[in-house]
Scaffold this active site. Structure first.
Site, PDB file in Angstrom:
ATOM      1  N   LYS A 252       1.280   9.784  -2.074  1.00  0.00           N
ATOM      2  CA  LYS A 252       1.210  11.043  -1.302  1.00  0.00           C
ATOM      3  C   LYS A 252       1.912  10.963   0.041  1.00  0.00           C
ATOM      4  CE  LYS A 252      -2.829   8.943  -1.328  1.00  0.00           C
ATOM      5  NZ  LYS A 252      -4.000   8.711  -2.083  1.00  0.00           N
TER       6      LYS A 252
ATOM      7  N   GLY B 275      -6.184  12.730  -7.401  1.00  0.00           N
ATOM      8  CA  GLY B 275      -6.388  11.770  -8.494  1.00  0.00           C
ATOM      9  C   GLY B 275      -6.426  12.409  -9.866  1.00  0.00           C
TER      10      GLY B 275
ATOM     11  N   ILE C 137      -7.789  15.178 -10.938  1.00  0.00           N
ATOM     12  CA  ILE C 137      -7.832  16.650 -11.079  1.00  0.00           C
ATOM     13  C   ILE C 137      -6.391  17.161 -11.203  1.00  0.00           C
ATOM     14  CG2 ILE C 137      -8.732  18.798 -10.112  1.00  0.00           C
ATOM     15  CD1 ILE C 137     -10.540  17.162  -8.279  1.00  0.00           C
TER      16      ILE C 137
ATOM     17  N   ASP D   7      -4.669  11.458   5.177  1.00  0.00           N
ATOM     18  CA  ASP D   7      -4.612  11.388   3.713  1.00  0.00           C
ATOM     19  C   ASP D   7      -4.718  12.799   3.110  1.00  0.00           C
ATOM     20  OD1 ASP D   7      -5.008   9.714   1.110  1.00  0.00           O
ATOM     21  OD2 ASP D   7      -6.704  11.103   1.124  1.00  0.00           O
TER      22      ASP D   7
ATOM     23  N   LYS E 212      -1.772  15.246   0.985  1.00  0.00           N
ATOM     24  CA  LYS E 212      -2.045  15.941  -0.280  1.00  0.00           C
ATOM     25  C   LYS E 212      -1.849  17.441  -0.121  1.00  0.00           C
ATOM     26  CE  LYS E 212      -5.329  12.363  -1.515  1.00  0.00           C
ATOM     27  NZ  LYS E 212      -6.731  11.939  -1.427  1.00  0.00           N
TER      28      LYS E 212
HETATM   29  N1  LIG Z   1      -6.326   3.752  -5.243  1.00  0.00           N
HETATM   30  C1  LIG Z   1      -6.502   5.014  -5.587  1.00  0.00           C
HETATM   31  O1  LIG Z   1      -7.589   5.431  -6.004  1.00  0.00           O
HETATM   32  C2  LIG Z   1      -5.350   5.994  -5.490  1.00  0.00           C
HETATM   33  C3  LIG Z   1      -5.553   7.372  -5.787  1.00  0.00           C
HETATM   34  C4  LIG Z   1      -4.476   8.256  -5.751  1.00  0.00           C
HETATM   35  C5  LIG Z   1      -3.237   7.800  -5.379  1.00  0.00           C
HETATM   36  N2  LIG Z   1      -3.064   6.472  -5.039  1.00  0.00           N
HETATM   37  C6  LIG Z   1      -1.739   6.027  -4.630  1.00  0.00           C
HETATM   38  O2  LIG Z   1      -1.257   5.090  -5.580  1.00  0.00           O
HETATM   39  C7  LIG Z   1      -0.444   4.119  -4.920  1.00  0.00           C
HETATM   40  C8  LIG Z   1      -0.987   2.710  -5.230  1.00  0.00           C
HETATM   41  O3  LIG Z   1      -2.299   2.609  -4.731  1.00  0.00           O
HETATM   42  P1  LIG Z   1      -3.235   1.335  -5.058  1.00  0.00           P
HETATM   43  O4  LIG Z   1      -4.589   1.690  -4.570  1.00  0.00           O
HETATM   44  O5  LIG Z   1      -3.047   0.925  -6.447  1.00  0.00           O
HETATM   45  O6  LIG Z   1      -2.588   0.236  -4.088  1.00  0.00           O
HETATM   46  P2  LIG Z   1      -2.917  -1.324  -4.040  1.00  0.00           P
HETATM   47  O7  LIG Z   1      -4.121  -1.643  -4.836  1.00  0.00           O
HETATM   48  O8  LIG Z   1      -2.906  -1.701  -2.606  1.00  0.00           O
HETATM   49  O9  LIG Z   1      -1.674  -1.988  -4.787  1.00  0.00           O
HETATM   50  C9  LIG Z   1      -0.387  -1.840  -4.300  1.00  0.00           C
HETATM   51  C10 LIG Z   1       0.599  -2.589  -5.171  1.00  0.00           C
HETATM   52  O10 LIG Z   1       1.909  -2.318  -4.656  1.00  0.00           O
HETATM   53  C11 LIG Z   1       2.641  -3.527  -4.660  1.00  0.00           C
HETATM   54  N3  LIG Z   1       3.725  -3.454  -3.677  1.00  0.00           N
HETATM   55  C12 LIG Z   1       3.683  -3.173  -2.363  1.00  0.00           C
HETATM   56  N4  LIG Z   1       4.912  -3.122  -1.828  1.00  0.00           N
HETATM   57  C13 LIG Z   1       5.767  -3.403  -2.853  1.00  0.00           C
HETATM   58  C14 LIG Z   1       7.166  -3.492  -2.946  1.00  0.00           C
HETATM   59  N5  LIG Z   1       7.957  -3.301  -1.897  1.00  0.00           N
HETATM   60  N6  LIG Z   1       7.709  -3.765  -4.152  1.00  0.00           N
HETATM   61  C15 LIG Z   1       6.917  -3.950  -5.243  1.00  0.00           C
HETATM   62  N7  LIG Z   1       5.574  -3.864  -5.215  1.00  0.00           N
HETATM   63  C16 LIG Z   1       5.009  -3.589  -4.028  1.00  0.00           C
HETATM   64  C17 LIG Z   1       1.608  -4.576  -4.360  1.00  0.00           C
HETATM   65  O11 LIG Z   1       2.127  -5.811  -4.760  1.00  0.00           O
HETATM   66  P3  LIG Z   1       1.297  -7.170  -4.705  1.00  0.00           P
HETATM   67  O12 LIG Z   1       0.300  -7.060  -5.826  1.00  0.00           O
HETATM   68  O13 LIG Z   1       2.301  -8.212  -4.941  1.00  0.00           O
HETATM   69  O14 LIG Z   1       0.651  -7.200  -3.348  1.00  0.00           O
HETATM   70  C18 LIG Z   1       0.415  -4.088  -5.191  1.00  0.00           C
HETATM   71  O15 LIG Z   1       0.512  -4.545  -6.507  1.00  0.00           O
HETATM   72  C19 LIG Z   1      -0.476   4.489  -3.428  1.00  0.00           C
HETATM   73  O16 LIG Z   1       0.616   5.281  -3.145  1.00  0.00           O
HETATM   74  C20 LIG Z   1      -1.738   5.301  -3.285  1.00  0.00           C
HETATM   75  O17 LIG Z   1      -1.671   6.240  -2.218  1.00  0.00           O
HETATM   76  C21 LIG Z   1      -4.090   5.577  -5.092  1.00  0.00           C
END
Ligand SMILES: NC(=O)c1ccc[n+]([C@@H]2O[C@H](COP(=O)([O-])OP(=O)(O)OC[C@H]3O[C@@H](n4cnc5c(N)ncnc54)[C@H](OP(=O)(O)O)[C@@H]3O)[C@@H](O)[C@H]2O)c1
Length: 395
Positions: A97, A126, A128, A193, A197
């Site tokens: 986002k 997420g 929805i 955040d 959105k």
């Molecule tokens: N978590 C939620 O519930 C949720 C909900 C809606 C949207 N989102 C969105 O989804 C995205 C991911 O969220 P998340 O919660 O899954 O994040 P996360 O758990 O912090 O995981 C982030 C991942 O990105 C990788 N990464 C970071 N920089 C990178 C790069 N330059 N090249 C390749 N890989 C890289 C990290 O690698 P490493 O494993 O090597 O550290 C890790 O695997 C975000 O944009 C977030 O806003 C998340």
């Protein structure tokens, strides 16, 4: 029949790994993850090293990959990956986002120019399906407003405060312990955040992209016990609200702010980490969508739905932007606010148009009054330094 989808996945964190498991465990037909790009070489992984790369070019320039799924936690890197993938003719699904809120205008142009597609339903609320709904339904002329609880962390904190009498700091700690808030909760509790959105939702709802710095954004971090006391005494709750609303023909406004919510409003009962979105229109009054706005599987299921949509060649047409007359974003509108303050100097910064209620006591002071959104926007930086709290009343 759907086209086979060969995914290059960027990110193997909460959502990325959730998506991997969802695809693997459910054996989604004709959908395969070819390679996964990550960053940290030292982190222990739940699957073999052979799946991984540390160079996103290996996905973007890989001929056997026909869809890049970007699920990383760094908005700048995500922008480079998404932009380069689109410029390289690859379709992209993203959940980022923050990146989208800053770059959506440019990314819309690149999609058109390269005849590729970028889908991002997971980025707002997420699980929805709010973006695709706005894209396909709700004609511009008939849509009046979209009001949402878009940030599960802030909502969780306020639910704990209102339902369980937890104090603010303990509620934040609890949200962090349960994984609903980051170790630095600023992005959530300061409203950013929800802002990101809201920008995406507004682009699909009203067809105009507005950049983040132009939108009044105020979070819940300055809330204290007197604000809760005030709300409870009036039979209200305080909810973290993001709203985009039509203000007249061809005009709309938007903001992120805590709101005093009445029991008869749909969002009154959206509690804890849940999200809720109310769509209001000329012909159908109000419609309400409720669900999980975050978490590994709720978010991954939304990403998967975009992946499947791409296998049928679905793309956003940006219908509101392309087929309706342009809506102009305005801030010259009066909103009614509750302002709690302690000293008169802080109060003096506010250029109220009218005040309908004023209360002073040894413990706290408040006013209810109308003020221009543009005035609040000008003070956006200052507000965080004053000893005050603001909530919109909805009038
Ligand atoms: N978590 C939620 O519930 C949720 C909900 C809606 C949207 N989102 C969105 O989804 C995205 C991911 O969220 P998340 O919660 O899954 O994040 P996360 O758990 O912090 O995981 C982030 C991942 O990105 C990788 N990464 C970071 N920089 C990178 C790069 N330059 N090249 C390749 N890989 C890289 C990290 O690698 P490493 O494993 O090597 O550290 C890790 O695997 C975000 O944009 C977030 O806003 C998340």
């Amino acid at each position: 029949m759907k086209t086979p989808v060969n995914i290059g996945l960027c990110g193997f964190g909460v959502v990325g790994e959730g998506l991997y498991q969802l695809i693997r465990n459910n054996k989604i037909a004709r959908t395969d993850i070819q390679k996964i790009c990550i960053k940290d070489r030292k982190k222990k992984r739940s699957i073999g090293e052979k799946y991984f790369t540390y160079n996103s070019r290996e996905l973007i320039e890989n001929d056997s990959v026909n869809l890049v799924v970007e699920l990383i936690n760094n908005a700048d890197d995500a922008y480079e990956i998404v932009k380069n993938a689109l410029l390289n003719g690859k379709s992209v699904v993203s959940g980022n986002k923050k990146m989208l809120a800053h770059h959506l205008d440019e990314l819309m142009k690149i999609q058109k120019q390269e005849e590729t597609a970028l889908l991002y339903d997971a980025s707002a609320c997420g699980s929805i399906p709010v973006i695709r709904n706005l894209e396909e339904y709700y004609d511009n002329d008939l849509l009046k407003s979209i009001t949402g609880i878009l940030n599960g962390s802030s909502n969780y904190i306020l639910s704990e405060i209102f339902l369980n009498n937890t104090d603010y700091d303990s509620a934040v700690k609890q949200a962090q312990k349960l994984g609903y808030a980051e170790s630095d909760p600023a992005t959530d509790v300061e409203g950013y955040d929800a802002l990101y959105k809201l920008i995406i939702i507004a682009t699909h709802g009203f067809g105009t992209y507005v950049s983040p710095e132009k939108i009044f954004t105020y979070g819940i971090s300055a809330l204290n016990k007197w604000d809760v006391f005030y709300a409870k005494e009036k039979g209200l709750k305080i909810k973290p609200v993001a709203q985009v609303a039509k203000t007249g023909k061809g005009k709309f406004t938007m903001f992120v702010a805590p709101k005093l919510v009445k029991p008869e409003e749909y969002i009154y009962n959206v509690e804890h980490e849940n999200n809720g979105v109310v769509i209001e229109g000329e012909c159908y009054d109000k419609q309400f969508m409720f669900g999980k706005g975050a978490g590994a599987f709720p978010t991954a299921s939304s990403v998967l739905s975009d992946i499947t949509a791409r296998s049928y060649n679905y793309k956003y047409e940006y219908k509101k932007k392309n087929y309706f007359s342009r809506m102009n974003y305005v801030t010259d509108v009066a909103v009614e606010i509750y302002l709690r303050y302690e000293n008169v100097l802080d109060f003096s910064y506010f250029d109220f148009e009218e005040i309908s209620e004023k209360y002073a006591s040894k413990s706290f002071n408040y006013v209810i009054g109308k003020i221009k959104l543009s005035n609040l926007l000008e003070m956006n930086g200052l507000l965080r330094r004053l000893n005050i709290f603001i909530a919109f009343t909805g009038k």
